[in-house]
Design a protein around this motif. Structure first.
Motif, PDB file in Angstrom:
ATOM      1  N   ALA A 185       0.830  -1.203   0.000  1.00  0.00           N
ATOM      2  CA  ALA A 185       0.000   0.000   0.000  1.00  0.00           C
ATOM      3  C   ALA A 185       0.862   1.249   0.000  1.00  0.00           C
ATOM      4  CB  ALA A 185      -0.938  -0.007   1.216  1.00  0.00           C
ATOM      5  N   SER A 186       2.166   1.084   0.019  1.00  0.00           N
ATOM      6  CA  SER A 186       3.100   2.205   0.026  1.00  0.00           C
ATOM      7  C   SER A 186       3.442   2.596  -1.404  1.00  0.00           C
ATOM      8  CB  SER A 186       4.385   1.831   0.777  1.00  0.00           C
ATOM      9  OG  SER A 186       5.403   2.790   0.541  1.00  0.00           O
ATOM     10  N   TYR A 187       3.071   3.804  -1.802  1.00  0.00           N
ATOM     11  CA  TYR A 187       3.401   4.266  -3.149  1.00  0.00           C
ATOM     12  C   TYR A 187       4.905   4.345  -3.349  1.00  0.00           C
ATOM     13  CZ  TYR A 187       3.865   7.206  -7.266  1.00  0.00           C
ATOM     14  OH  TYR A 187       4.223   7.684  -8.490  1.00  0.00           O
ATOM     15  N   SER A 188       5.616   4.799  -2.339  1.00  0.00           N
ATOM     16  CA  SER A 188       7.066   4.941  -2.459  1.00  0.00           C
ATOM     17  C   SER A 188       7.725   3.599  -2.757  1.00  0.00           C
ATOM     18  CB  SER A 188       7.649   5.550  -1.188  1.00  0.00           C
ATOM     19  OG  SER A 188       7.202   6.876  -1.011  1.00  0.00           O
ATOM     20  N   LEU A 189       7.321   2.552  -2.020  1.00  0.00           N
ATOM     21  CA  LEU A 189       7.896   1.228  -2.256  1.00  0.00           C
ATOM     22  C   LEU A 189       7.506   0.713  -3.637  1.00  0.00           C
ATOM     23  CD1 LEU A 189       9.474  -1.226  -1.319  1.00  0.00           C
ATOM     24  CD2 LEU A 189       7.404  -2.047  -0.169  1.00  0.00           C
ATOM     25  N   PHE A 190       6.249   0.920  -4.001  1.00  0.00           N
ATOM     26  CA  PHE A 190       5.769   0.474  -5.305  1.00  0.00           C
ATOM     27  C   PHE A 190       6.564   1.096  -6.446  1.00  0.00           C
ATOM     28  CE2 PHE A 190       3.063   2.379  -8.689  1.00  0.00           C
ATOM     29  CZ  PHE A 190       2.967   1.276  -9.524  1.00  0.00           C
ATOM     30  N   VAL A 191       6.738   2.411  -6.407  1.00  0.00           N
ATOM     31  CA  VAL A 191       7.393   3.089  -7.524  1.00  0.00           C
ATOM     32  C   VAL A 191       8.884   2.736  -7.578  1.00  0.00           C
ATOM     33  CG1 VAL A 191       8.059   5.275  -6.412  1.00  0.00           C
ATOM     34  CG2 VAL A 191       7.372   5.262  -8.809  1.00  0.00           C
ATOM     35  N   GLN A 192       9.489   2.459  -6.422  1.00  0.00           N
ATOM     36  CA  GLN A 192      10.884   2.019  -6.416  1.00  0.00           C
ATOM     37  C   GLN A 192      11.022   0.645  -7.058  1.00  0.00           C
ATOM     38  OE1 GLN A 192      13.727   3.411  -5.481  1.00  0.00           O
ATOM     39  NE2 GLN A 192      13.262   5.074  -4.085  1.00  0.00           N
ATOM     40  N   GLN A 193      10.111  -0.269  -6.708  1.00  0.00           N
ATOM     41  CA  GLN A 193      10.160  -1.600  -7.312  1.00  0.00           C
ATOM     42  C   GLN A 193       9.907  -1.523  -8.819  1.00  0.00           C
ATOM     43  OE1 GLN A 193       7.487  -4.172  -5.174  1.00  0.00           O
ATOM     44  NE2 GLN A 193       8.802  -4.263  -3.368  1.00  0.00           N
ATOM     45  N   PHE A 194       8.920  -0.739  -9.199  1.00  0.00           N
ATOM     46  CA  PHE A 194       8.592  -0.548 -10.618  1.00  0.00           C
ATOM     47  C   PHE A 194       9.820  -0.057 -11.383  1.00  0.00           C
ATOM     48  CE2 PHE A 194       6.819   1.280 -14.381  1.00  0.00           C
ATOM     49  CZ  PHE A 194       5.549   0.775 -14.555  1.00  0.00           C
ATOM     50  N   GLY A 195      10.540   0.884 -10.782  1.00  0.00           N
ATOM     51  CA  GLY A 195      11.655   1.525 -11.465  1.00  0.00           C
ATOM     52  C   GLY A 195      12.870   0.656 -11.686  1.00  0.00           C
ATOM     53  N   ARG A 196      12.939  -0.507 -11.019  1.00  0.00           N
ATOM     54  CA  ARG A 196      14.112  -1.369 -11.221  1.00  0.00           C
ATOM     55  C   ARG A 196      14.261  -1.783 -12.679  1.00  0.00           C
ATOM     56  NH1 ARG A 196      16.541   0.825  -7.840  1.00  0.00           N
ATOM     57  NH2 ARG A 196      14.629   1.973  -7.535  1.00  0.00           N
ATOM     58  N   ALA A 197      13.164  -1.876 -13.418  1.00  0.00           N
ATOM     59  CA  ALA A 197      13.225  -2.343 -14.805  1.00  0.00           C
ATOM     60  C   ALA A 197      13.388  -1.209 -15.804  1.00  0.00           C
ATOM     61  CB  ALA A 197      11.966  -3.130 -15.155  1.00  0.00           C
ATOM     62  N   LEU A 198      13.434   0.033 -15.347  1.00  0.00           N
ATOM     63  CA  LEU A 198      13.417   1.166 -16.266  1.00  0.00           C
ATOM     64  C   LEU A 198      14.776   1.801 -16.507  1.00  0.00           C
ATOM     65  CD1 LEU A 198      10.128   3.037 -15.264  1.00  0.00           C
ATOM     66  CD2 LEU A 198      10.457   1.010 -16.684  1.00  0.00           C
ATOM     67  N   ARG A 199      15.844   1.241 -15.931  1.00  0.00           N
ATOM     68  CA  ARG A 199      17.162   1.808 -16.183  1.00  0.00           C
ATOM     69  C   ARG A 199      17.569   1.500 -17.622  1.00  0.00           C
ATOM     70  NH1 ARG A 199      15.388   3.285 -11.982  1.00  0.00           N
ATOM     71  NH2 ARG A 199      16.574   3.746 -10.085  1.00  0.00           N
ATOM     72  N   PRO A 200      17.921   2.517 -18.413  1.00  0.00           N
ATOM     73  CA  PRO A 200      18.225   2.272 -19.829  1.00  0.00           C
ATOM     74  C   PRO A 200      19.536   1.525 -20.020  1.00  0.00           C
ATOM     75  CG  PRO A 200      18.661   4.564 -19.250  1.00  0.00           C
ATOM     76  CD  PRO A 200      18.023   3.938 -18.045  1.00  0.00           C
ATOM     77  N   MET A 201      19.577   0.745 -21.069  1.00  0.00           N
ATOM     78  CA  MET A 201      20.763  -0.021 -21.420  1.00  0.00           C
ATOM     79  C   MET A 201      20.730  -0.256 -22.923  1.00  0.00           C
ATOM     80  SD  MET A 201      21.960  -3.776 -20.001  1.00  0.00           S
ATOM     81  CE  MET A 201      20.591  -4.594 -20.847  1.00  0.00           C
ATOM     82  N   GLN A 202      21.882  -0.274 -23.566  1.00  0.00           N
ATOM     83  CA  GLN A 202      21.931  -0.477 -25.007  1.00  0.00           C
ATOM     84  C   GLN A 202      21.234  -1.774 -25.391  1.00  0.00           C
ATOM     85  OE1 GLN A 202      25.873  -0.377 -26.617  1.00  0.00           O
ATOM     86  NE2 GLN A 202      25.191  -0.399 -28.741  1.00  0.00           N
ATOM     87  N   GLY A 203      20.334  -1.687 -26.346  1.00  0.00           N
ATOM     88  CA  GLY A 203      19.594  -2.845 -26.813  1.00  0.00           C
ATOM     89  C   GLY A 203      18.323  -3.135 -26.039  1.00  0.00           C
ATOM     90  N   LYS A 204      18.068  -2.392 -24.975  1.00  0.00           N
ATOM     91  CA  LYS A 204      16.874  -2.597 -24.145  1.00  0.00           C
ATOM     92  C   LYS A 204      15.814  -1.580 -24.551  1.00  0.00           C
ATOM     93  CE  LYS A 204      15.681  -2.276 -19.219  1.00  0.00           C
ATOM     94  NZ  LYS A 204      16.300  -2.092 -17.889  1.00  0.00           N
ATOM     95  N   ARG A 205      14.744  -2.046 -25.151  1.00  0.00           N
ATOM     96  CA  ARG A 205      13.711  -1.146 -25.661  1.00  0.00           C
ATOM     97  C   ARG A 205      12.713  -0.749 -24.589  1.00  0.00           C
ATOM     98  NH1 ARG A 205       8.704  -1.381 -27.975  1.00  0.00           N
ATOM     99  NH2 ARG A 205       8.587  -3.631 -27.652  1.00  0.00           N
ATOM    100  N   VAL A 206      12.252  -1.734 -23.816  1.00  0.00           N
ATOM    101  CA  VAL A 206      11.267  -1.469 -22.768  1.00  0.00           C
ATOM    102  C   VAL A 206      11.600  -2.296 -21.528  1.00  0.00           C
ATOM    103  CG1 VAL A 206       9.376  -0.921 -24.350  1.00  0.00           C
ATOM    104  CG2 VAL A 206       9.695  -3.281 -23.571  1.00  0.00           C
ATOM    105  N   GLY A 207      11.143  -1.816 -20.388  1.00  0.00           N
ATOM    106  CA  GLY A 207      11.149  -2.620 -19.181  1.00  0.00           C
ATOM    107  C   GLY A 207       9.793  -3.296 -19.036  1.00  0.00           C
TER     108      GLY A 207
END
Length: 224
Positions: A185-207
């Motif tokens: 129920a914690s937005y802060s924890l949710f958005v942190q977990q969500f963001g683990r897949a959004l770090r850009p990397m060459q060849g990575k189109r989407v998280g």
């Protein structure tokens, strides 16, 4: 002046990138919080548009996880004991492996587990399905954590299952998919977990986000 001390005064700094408390109490010093200033930075959508984060795709498969009797604690999040019991009664372990194979086979993934017992179940299920996986918890020694993360980065491990380890302050662009197996129920924890897949990397189109616990549809919506 020649008589002045060369000793610099360093003011202790407390900072956060997610200024929202799950218990809905004040952030400001003197009102129960610890902060003096708020700097409004770019939103997640602006960071995505500028290329500092990558785009995402969300899958929200149906789940038999029933949180209707799980209460909120004083910290504003679900009471841990009740949440653990409800999660263990569900079929979430099999669902996570099935849907990883369906939507993200072979990609490097992080799975968030509700407790060590469930984390062990997830890890065993992944390995049993031929997906190399390892579990990291607060009990995992630092040197072993480092080696497991290195193995993951090399692709020797395809899944890192964790219990409240990678939710905050962990930056590994190699993560391509996040499987949410811990309701919050914690937005802060949710958005942190969500963001683990959004770090850009060459060849990575989407998280890829696979939400098995309704964090997006039932509670928090899209983080951008």
């Amino acid at each position: 002046s020649s008589g002045a001390s060369n000793t610099a005064f360093v003011h202790p700094l407390t900072a956060t990138a997610t200024p929202r408390r799950a218990d809905r109490k004040a952030l400001r010093r003197g009102s129960g919080g610890v902060f003096d200033d708020m700097i409004i930075g770019p939103t997640m959508r602006e960071l995505i548009n500028r290329g500092y984060l990558c785009e995402y795709v969300i899958y929200g498969p149906k789940s038999d996880l029933d949180l209707s009797k799980v209460e909120l604690g004083a910290d504003g999040d679900f009471k841990q004991g009740q949440l653990v019991e409800a999660t263990h009664r569900s079929t979430i372990t099999g669902d996570i492996v099935r849907d990883y194979l369906k939507w993200a086979p072979g990609k490097l993934g992080v799975t968030f587990a509700v407790d060590i017992g469930m984390g062990e179940d997830h890890t065993a299920a992944f390995n049993g399905a031929g997906i190399p996986a390892a579990l990291i918890t607060a009990n995992t020694p630092t040197h072993i954590r480092v080696e497991l993360v290195r193995s993951f980065r090399r692709g020797d491990l395809k899944q890192l299952v964790n219990v409240d380890i990678f939710g905050e302050g962990f930056d590994l662009p190699a993560i391509e998919v996040v499987s949410m197996g811990r309701a919050t129920a914690s937005y802060s924890l949710f958005v942190q977990q969500f963001g683990r897949a959004l770090r850009p990397m060459q060849g990575k189109r989407v998280g890829i986000i696979i939400d098995h616990v309704g964090n997006i549809l039932d509670r928090h919506g899209l983080p951008d």
